[in-house]
Write a protein that holds these residues in place. Structure first.
Motif, PDB file in Angstrom:
ATOM      1  N   CYS A   1       0.812  -1.227   0.000  1.00  0.00           N
ATOM      2  CA  CYS A   1       0.000   0.000   0.000  1.00  0.00           C
ATOM      3  C   CYS A   1       0.841   1.271   0.000  1.00  0.00           C
ATOM      4  CB  CYS A   1      -0.944   0.001   1.203  1.00  0.00           C
ATOM      5  SG  CYS A   1      -2.177  -1.312   1.138  1.00  0.00           S
ATOM      6  N   GLY A   2       2.172   1.109   0.132  1.00  0.00           N
ATOM      7  CA  GLY A   2       3.069   2.250   0.097  1.00  0.00           C
ATOM      8  C   GLY A   2       4.395   1.824  -0.511  1.00  0.00           C
ATOM      9  N   LYS A   3       5.369   2.738  -0.558  1.00  0.00           N
ATOM     10  CA  LYS A   3       6.642   2.444  -1.227  1.00  0.00           C
ATOM     11  C   LYS A   3       7.817   2.288  -0.266  1.00  0.00           C
ATOM     12  CE  LYS A   3       6.551   6.106  -3.834  1.00  0.00           C
ATOM     13  NZ  LYS A   3       6.962   7.121  -4.838  1.00  0.00           N
ATOM     14  N   ASN A   4       7.908   3.191   0.715  1.00  0.00           N
ATOM     15  CA  ASN A   4       9.137   3.275   1.510  1.00  0.00           C
ATOM     16  C   ASN A   4       8.859   3.320   3.008  1.00  0.00           C
ATOM     17  OD1 ASN A   4      10.980   3.660  -0.823  1.00  0.00           O
ATOM     18  ND2 ASN A   4       9.819   5.547  -1.077  1.00  0.00           N
ATOM     19  N   MET A   5       8.059   2.394   3.490  1.00  0.00           N
ATOM     20  CA  MET A   5       7.675   2.424   4.892  1.00  0.00           C
ATOM     21  C   MET A   5       8.801   1.988   5.823  1.00  0.00           C
ATOM     22  SD  MET A   5       3.781   1.059   4.789  1.00  0.00           S
ATOM     23  CE  MET A   5       3.492   0.510   3.132  1.00  0.00           C
ATOM     24  N   MET A   6       8.809   2.574   7.011  1.00  0.00           N
ATOM     25  CA  MET A   6       9.785   2.206   8.031  1.00  0.00           C
ATOM     26  C   MET A   6       9.429   0.859   8.641  1.00  0.00           C
ATOM     27  SD  MET A   6       9.796   5.987   9.834  1.00  0.00           S
ATOM     28  CE  MET A   6      10.451   5.394  11.394  1.00  0.00           C
ATOM     29  N   LYS A   7      10.431   0.210   9.231  1.00  0.00           N
ATOM     30  CA  LYS A   7      10.166  -1.073   9.887  1.00  0.00           C
ATOM     31  C   LYS A   7       9.451  -0.869  11.224  1.00  0.00           C
ATOM     32  CE  LYS A   7      14.687  -1.557  12.221  1.00  0.00           C
ATOM     33  NZ  LYS A   7      15.208  -0.230  11.914  1.00  0.00           N
ATOM     34  N   GLU A   8       9.583   0.325  11.829  1.00  0.00           N
ATOM     35  CA  GLU A   8       8.865   0.616  13.076  1.00  0.00           C
ATOM     36  C   GLU A   8       7.373   0.717  12.805  1.00  0.00           C
ATOM     37  OE1 GLU A   8      13.050   1.864  13.410  1.00  0.00           O
ATOM     38  OE2 GLU A   8      11.458   2.349  11.968  1.00  0.00           O
ATOM     39  N   THR A   9       6.566   0.492  13.830  1.00  0.00           N
ATOM     40  CA  THR A   9       5.112   0.506  13.647  1.00  0.00           C
ATOM     41  C   THR A   9       4.406   1.572  14.469  1.00  0.00           C
ATOM     42  OG1 THR A   9       4.794  -1.182  15.364  1.00  0.00           O
ATOM     43  CG2 THR A   9       5.112  -1.962  13.102  1.00  0.00           C
ATOM     44  N   VAL A  10       5.144   2.333  15.270  1.00  0.00           N
ATOM     45  CA  VAL A  10       4.586   3.434  16.060  1.00  0.00           C
ATOM     46  C   VAL A  10       5.620   4.553  16.089  1.00  0.00           C
ATOM     47  CG1 VAL A  10       3.682   4.186  18.298  1.00  0.00           C
ATOM     48  CG2 VAL A  10       3.287   1.841  17.548  1.00  0.00           C
ATOM     49  N   ASP A  11       5.162   5.804  16.011  1.00  0.00           N
ATOM     50  CA  ASP A  11       6.086   6.936  16.070  1.00  0.00           C
ATOM     51  C   ASP A  11       5.317   8.161  16.534  1.00  0.00           C
ATOM     52  OD1 ASP A  11       8.446   8.333  15.853  1.00  0.00           O
ATOM     53  OD2 ASP A  11       8.522   8.343  13.668  1.00  0.00           O
ATOM     54  N   THR A  12       6.039   9.255  16.761  1.00  0.00           N
ATOM     55  CA  THR A  12       5.387  10.528  17.051  1.00  0.00           C
ATOM     56  C   THR A  12       5.217  11.300  15.753  1.00  0.00           C
ATOM     57  OG1 THR A  12       7.475  11.696  17.423  1.00  0.00           O
ATOM     58  CG2 THR A  12       6.411  10.645  19.351  1.00  0.00           C
ATOM     59  N   LEU A  13       4.224  12.152  15.729  1.00  0.00           N
ATOM     60  CA  LEU A  13       4.002  12.965  14.543  1.00  0.00           C
ATOM     61  C   LEU A  13       5.173  13.925  14.334  1.00  0.00           C
ATOM     62  CD1 LEU A  13       2.177  13.757  12.214  1.00  0.00           C
ATOM     63  CD2 LEU A  13       0.947  15.292  13.765  1.00  0.00           C
ATOM     64  N   GLY A  14       5.755  14.398  15.436  1.00  0.00           N
ATOM     65  CA  GLY A  14       6.894  15.301  15.315  1.00  0.00           C
ATOM     66  C   GLY A  14       8.051  14.679  14.582  1.00  0.00           C
ATOM     67  N   ASN A  15       8.340  13.421  14.880  1.00  0.00           N
ATOM     68  CA  ASN A  15       9.435  12.754  14.184  1.00  0.00           C
ATOM     69  C   ASN A  15       9.103  12.533  12.721  1.00  0.00           C
ATOM     70  OD1 ASN A  15      12.079  11.491  14.283  1.00  0.00           O
ATOM     71  ND2 ASN A  15      11.006   9.558  13.920  1.00  0.00           N
ATOM     72  N   GLN A  16       7.850  12.235  12.436  1.00  0.00           N
ATOM     73  CA  GLN A  16       7.449  12.066  11.043  1.00  0.00           C
ATOM     74  C   GLN A  16       7.563  13.368  10.260  1.00  0.00           C
ATOM     75  OE1 GLN A  16       6.589   9.146   9.207  1.00  0.00           O
ATOM     76  NE2 GLN A  16       7.724   8.472  11.010  1.00  0.00           N
ATOM     77  N   LYS A  17       7.265  14.482  10.917  1.00  0.00           N
ATOM     78  CA  LYS A  17       7.413  15.776  10.249  1.00  0.00           C
ATOM     79  C   LYS A  17       8.874  16.033   9.879  1.00  0.00           C
ATOM     80  CE  LYS A  17       3.493  18.026  12.591  1.00  0.00           C
ATOM     81  NZ  LYS A  17       3.125  19.043  13.604  1.00  0.00           N
ATOM     82  N   LYS A  18       9.793  15.490  10.668  1.00  0.00           N
ATOM     83  CA  LYS A  18      11.217  15.688  10.417  1.00  0.00           C
ATOM     84  C   LYS A  18      11.741  14.778   9.310  1.00  0.00           C
ATOM     85  CE  LYS A  18      12.349  16.931  15.212  1.00  0.00           C
ATOM     86  NZ  LYS A  18      13.033  16.455  16.444  1.00  0.00           N
ATOM     87  N   MET A  19      11.278  13.511   9.274  1.00  0.00           N
ATOM     88  CA  MET A  19      11.933  12.548   8.385  1.00  0.00           C
ATOM     89  C   MET A  19      11.056  11.978   7.264  1.00  0.00           C
ATOM     90  SD  MET A  19      10.466   9.536   9.298  1.00  0.00           S
ATOM     91  CE  MET A  19      11.619   8.497   8.431  1.00  0.00           C
ATOM     92  N   ASN A  20       9.761  12.177   7.309  1.00  0.00           N
ATOM     93  CA  ASN A  20       8.889  11.654   6.254  1.00  0.00           C
ATOM     94  C   ASN A  20       8.890  12.640   5.076  1.00  0.00           C
ATOM     95  OD1 ASN A  20       6.684  10.845   4.620  1.00  0.00           O
ATOM     96  ND2 ASN A  20       5.685   9.885   6.377  1.00  0.00           N
TER      97      ASN A  20
END
Length: 470
Positions: free
Chosen positions: A188-207
């Motif tokens: 359903c996606g291309k480049n997903m991380m192996k982790e399954t939970v994160d903070t939105l702040g970290n996603q804003k930095k690296m996604n």
């Protein structure tokens, strides 16, 4: 308040169990509902809501059966049009659950009904989002799966997703927890991380998709670039999720019919059923029923069945390890394959004892292959994904990805031996079984795959980091 992620590795799928003050919500449940019922019983709680983030394409959800069993309300976001009774939430509609609140945030783009559920704690603070396929960790949902149904192009859906992310999700606080529907390995996606939970702040930095300075045009280009065609079973799963399906208990009862070798053979001949062998690849190589297809239960089983068998109505007969028939049928049902007619009683040993014809696959070690390739030029077919192949491969090898093996049938030599390998030995045996079922028998499998090939010192191309291959 309790939040539990129930992660299923075979599907790279996360369902969620949320309990507050005796009331439970389930988000994106799998088809086998027993675990949710047992958890609610342990908590002395009642399942009140079943939230669906969208009509799933890669698995059959358990919403219909769970609602029937518990009388819980099924909830979808705006634009959903299921054939069964459900609450179609308005954007920002609130649902109370014990001491907490769950708010439906309409976030179209992956599909037009896609909805993210925002959980506010007992103090009214934003605590977590259940983002479905709208936002993954490291990626976002592909925008091409709903284009036919929505009469929109993938570019238009991507533009819609851009707006959803920036108006509904990115304004939320950095400490909000992100619980996605899928992790690495999902189609359903291309480049997903192996982790399954994160903070939105970290996603804003690296996604990449959440870059604050990203224009809509840049977003559309990056999200749509490099998308492989979706597996053929995806629209069939969407149909089941929208229209309903048989109870799993009935599917299991039919599929667990034991068959003698004679009855198994007769049923295969009379119904056109696919004989699906789910034992370990090492066992399959040593002996299997002619023209049977191998997809081992201990690998990425359900998605490969969906991708390669494709038609969920296809009759299936099982050759399974002793004691694992019901597990196999359950995992088939997760991706909508409900037409298992029975299984070979006594597994493959019974077939051999009945003196039935059987086939084998010629398999050699990477060390043996090194001796061969050192002295002569031979055809080599690498069935890994294109990204794996481009990153590093045996020199002069051909790439024929397993996902699309049927598109490459004319490229395999008809009059001489050729060699097949994958990363570790699982996918190459699947490929070999498909080729042999098509009458292509002049193949040799390289056991241990690319891992053993590297260790054997066979000459390969220089490694290129996949992240640089955009």
């Amino acid at each position: 308040m309790k939040i539990e992620q129930i992660y299923t590795g075979c599907l790279a799928q996360g369902a969620y169990y949320i309990e507050s003050n005796g009331e439970v919500a389930i988000i994106d449940p799998l088809r086998e509902i027993k675990p949710y019922l047992e958890k609610a019983k342990e908590d002395n709680a009642k399942i009140k809501y079943i939230f669906e983030t969208h009509f799933h394409a890669d698995f059959v959800s358990g919403h219909v059966t769970l609602a029937k069993e518990t009388e819980a309300n099924i909830i979808y976001g705006p634009n959903a049009n299921p054939s069964f009774e459900a609450i179609i939430a308005k954007d920002n509609q609130e649902f109370s659950l014990g001491d907490i609140t769950i708010i439906a945030l309409h976030t179209p783009g992956h599909t037009m009904e896609s909805t993210t559920y925002l959980l506010k704690d007992a103090n009214g603070k934003d605590h977590a989002i259940f983002s479905g396929d709208t936002l993954f960790l490291g990626d976002v949902g592909r925008p091409d799966l709903a284009q036919k149904a929505a009469h929109l192009t993938q570019e238009q859906l991507a533009e819609t997703l851009y707006d959803s992310l920036r108006t509904k999700i990115m304004p939320l606080a950095d400490d909000v927890i992100v619980y996605p529907a899928h992790g690495a390995g999902s189609a359903c996606g291309k480049n997903m991380m192996k982790e399954t939970v994160d903070t939105l702040g970290n996603q804003k930095k690296m996604n990449y998709a959440l870059r604050a300075d990203m224009t809509k045009e840049e977003f559309v280009k990056e999200v749509t670039e490099g998308l492989l065609p979706p597996p053929l079973y995806f629209p069939l799963n969407v149909k089941m999720n929208k229209e309903g399906y048989e109870d799993l208990d009935k599917i299991i009862k039919q599929g667990t019919t034991p068959l003698s070798p004679d009855d198994f053979e007769a049923l295969a001949n009379n119904t056109g059923a696919v004989v699906l062998d789910v034992r370990h690849q090492d066992e399959y190589v040593k002996g299997h029923i002619p023209r049977s297809i191998f997809i081992g239960i201990d690998g990425g089983f359900a998605p490969w069945v969906g991708a390669l068998i494709a038609d969920v109505k296809q009759p299936i007969l099982l050759v399974a390890p002793e004691g694992r028939v019901e597990e196999t049928i359950t995992r088939l049902s997760r991706v909508g394959f409900d037409n298992t007619l029975g299984y070979l009683d006594g597994s493959f040993d019974a077939w051999k004892k009945a003196s039935k014809d059987y086939d084998t696959i010629t398999s050699i070690s990477a060390t043996e292959f090194k001796d061969i390739i050192t002295h002569e030029k031979v055809p080599v077919f690498d069935v890994r994904k294109e990204s794996e192949f481009v990153a590093e491969h045996v020199e002069e090898a051909n790439n024929s990805p397993l996902d699309f093996i049927n598109d490459y049938l004319t490229e395999f030599p008809e009059d001489k031996k050729f060699y097949v390998h994958c990363a570790g030995g699982y996918r190459s045996v699947i490929a070999a079984s498909i080729l042999k079922s098509r009458g292509i028998h002049n193949l040799i499998d390289i056991a241990g795959g690319y891992k053993d090939i590297k260790e054997a010192g066979i000459k390969t191309t220089n490694y290129v980091c996949p992240s640089t291959l955009k």
